[in-house]
Design a protein around this motif. Structure first.
Motif, mmCIF file in Angstrom:
data_model
loop_
_atom_site.group_PDB
_atom_site.id
_atom_site.type_symbol
_atom_site.label_atom_id
_atom_site.label_comp_id
_atom_site.label_asym_id
_atom_site.label_seq_id
_atom_site.Cartn_x
_atom_site.Cartn_y
_atom_site.Cartn_z
ATOM 1 N N ILE A 1 29.914 35.133 55.090
ATOM 2 C CA ILE A 1 31.271 35.331 56.020
ATOM 3 C C ILE A 1 32.429 34.572 55.858
ATOM 4 N N TRP B 1 36.653 34.906 53.981
ATOM 5 C CA TRP B 1 37.466 34.466 52.994
ATOM 6 C C TRP B 1 36.985 34.631 52.470
ATOM 7 N N ASN B 2 36.855 35.364 51.131
ATOM 8 C CA ASN B 2 36.943 35.481 49.444
ATOM 9 C C ASN B 2 37.513 35.962 48.362
ATOM 10 N N GLN B 3 38.128 35.536 47.227
ATOM 11 C CA GLN B 3 39.331 36.348 46.868
ATOM 12 C C GLN B 3 38.881 37.353 45.923
ATOM 13 N N GLU C 1 43.096 36.332 49.016
ATOM 14 C CA GLU C 1 41.391 36.515 50.243
ATOM 15 C C GLU C 1 41.918 37.248 51.007
ATOM 16 N N TYR D 1 38.718 39.021 53.582
ATOM 17 C CA TYR D 1 37.750 38.918 55.170
ATOM 18 C C TYR D 1 36.535 39.677 54.774
ATOM 19 N N GLU E 1 32.635 36.635 43.401
ATOM 20 C CA GLU E 1 31.809 35.971 43.305
ATOM 21 C C GLU E 1 31.344 35.398 44.076
ATOM 22 N N TYR E 2 29.958 35.717 44.337
ATOM 23 C CA TYR E 2 29.229 34.612 45.347
ATOM 24 C C TYR E 2 27.650 34.844 44.561
ATOM 25 N N SER F 1 42.146 41.482 57.646
ATOM 26 C CA SER F 1 41.662 39.895 56.580
ATOM 27 C C SER F 1 43.542 39.973 57.262
#
Lengths: 256, 190
Positions: free
Chosen positions: B121, B123-125, B131, B133, B151-152, B176
């Motif tokens: 959960i 904000w990721n690039q 970034e 959401y 990536e996660y 976002s």
């Protein structure tokens, strides 16, 4: 890399954002929609609205205001404080909120968590909890309800684990001891819960300066932190907080 | 009149998507009517929740072929989150679900890795830059039409995919902020 979230909290009473310490001395801070837009533009990663009520006597959630907020901002927001049924959850989510937060209600009716998760998905269901120090509980912390007024005998860590089993998708740990002090987040139970549950944990209560967020992210391993007074008073902007986080090496969203 | 159809098949609410397009001045219709969907200038296929119940809903509402046609008829189509995953072949969710097979690839659950919460959960690039959401426990593997990666939990997954006029994102552009609205604006200009 997933960034750590900074979440302004807006307490709304009778259509206005207010700030009081331990539910006293409420000060009028402004219009909820205007403040939501300003914080969204200013770098908030998410917003949370508590106790959105239309009037003092009755306590139905002000759905009109939820809709206004949803139309004005395009980041996630949660609503909590006035939810009393699955129907309330549905109205809030259909009005455009990303999440609903339940606290005292979930203690009385844990089934609201599992019912809500089954209907809307667990990512929509946030469990808010207000732990207070109590050495007689196994984790050292006891859950309170009704805005810290009622003790429950329920162990905070046990309750966090149980809520996740029921279907809570996120947990907000709001420390009774730290709330309103602006002297830093509670670190002990916040960290215990963040390390024990598989879902994201949000630290709440006590933020007074950017270094408090750095510490709770680095030492309590939370995924997000709630800020209120320190930004509502204008002492800090969200960007100022985030710059300090970034300098400390915490992954932070800086373009907005 | 030119409009964007937002497919309402009971998989999450369409309010945020409609409100984001409204902010950009686009006319939207939230609908499950096949005629309204297929007559639209562009179609948005949103979704949150579980893959199996979403597929069941599509079948019950007779929308499987409608989505397939809208996604492949050359008009702009945008799948969001679960609306992206459903376009793929197969998901590990709920013991295994057959998906629409419009795009190649499988949907898997994030592995349990210490320090990584599920769902992801926040904000990721995308492609190491902007970034957006995200809210998801399952991810799409990389494939020939992947145009964005994220990536996660030790996994590099498809966060954006494009095949001709079909665009799909794992993240929620409607949630976002300015970056998301910019993506939706580009979609409206298609």
């Amino acid at each position: 890399m997933l960034t750590k979230r900074v979440i302004p909290c807006l307490d709304v009473r009778q259509g206005r954002v207010t700030k009081g310490v331990k539910f006293k001395n409420n000060i009028d801070l402004g219009d909820p929609v205007e403040m939501a837009v300003a914080y969204s533009d200013g770098g908030a990663d998410e917003l949370v609205f508590y106790d959105i009520t239309a009037s003092a006597e009755h306590r139905p959630i002000d759905i009109g205001m939820v809709k206004e907020v949803a139309a004005a901002i395009h980041i996630p927001f949660a609503v909590g404080g006035g939810i009393s049924s699955i129907e309330d959850m549905e109205r809030v989510i259909l009005a455009g909120a990303e999440k609903v937060s339940v606290n005292s209600l979930a203690i009385k009716q844990p089934k609201i968590i599992s019912d809500g998760a089954a209907v809307f998905g667990r990512q929509c269901i946030v469990l808010g909890m207000d732990p207070v120090r109590n050495p007689e509980c196994p984790s050292g912390y006891e859950i309170t309800t009704q805005g810290f007024r009622v003790r429950t005998d329920i162990d905070a860590l046990e309750w966090a684990r149980r809520a996740v089993e029921l279907g809570a998708g996120e947990i907000v740990v709001n420390s009774v001891d730290a709330d309103g002090t602006r002297e830093g987040f509670e670190m002990t139970i916040t960290r215990l819960i963040a390390e024990a549950v598989p879902v994201p944990v949000v630290a709440s209560g006590g933020a007074g300066k950017p270094e408090h967020l750095v510490r709770v992210f680095q030492e309590a391993h939370v995924d997000a932190a709630i800020v209120a007074g320190m930004i509502h008073t204008g002492d800090y902007t969200i960007t100022q907080i985030k710059q300090v986080m970034q300098e400390a090496g915490i992954p932070t969203r800086m373009s907005y | 009149m030119s409009y964007t159809a937002i497919i309402d098949y009971g998989a999450g609410n369409c309010t945020s998507v409609a409100s984001a397009f409204a902010a950009l001045g686009g006319e939207t219709r939230v609908t499950r009517d096949a005629k309204v969907i297929l007559a639209a200038d562009r179609v948005v296929f949103p979704g949150v929740g579980a893959a199996k119940s979403a597929m069941d809903n599509l079948e019950r509402m007779g929308l499987v072929d409608v989505v397939r046609e809208a996604a492949t008829n050359g008009r702009p189509f945008l799948g969001i989150c679960l609306g992206m995953q459903i376009l793929l072949e197969h998901s590990e969710e709920d013991g295994g679900v057959e998906l629409l097979k419009i795009l190649p690839g499988k949907v898997r659950r994030f592995p349990d890795v210490p320090g990584f919460k599920i769902p992801e959960i926040g904000w990721n690039q995308v492609n190491g830059g902007t970034e957006y959401y995200f809210v998801h426990s399952y991810y799409a593997e990389l494939g020939p039409y992947t145009t964005g990666t994220t990536e996660y939990a030790g996994v590099t997954f498809t966060s954006r995919v494009q095949k001709g006029s079909l665009l799909a994102t794992q993240f929620h552009p409607e949630k976002s902020g300015k970056a998301g609205l910019a993506l939706l604006k580009e979609f409206l200009a298609c």
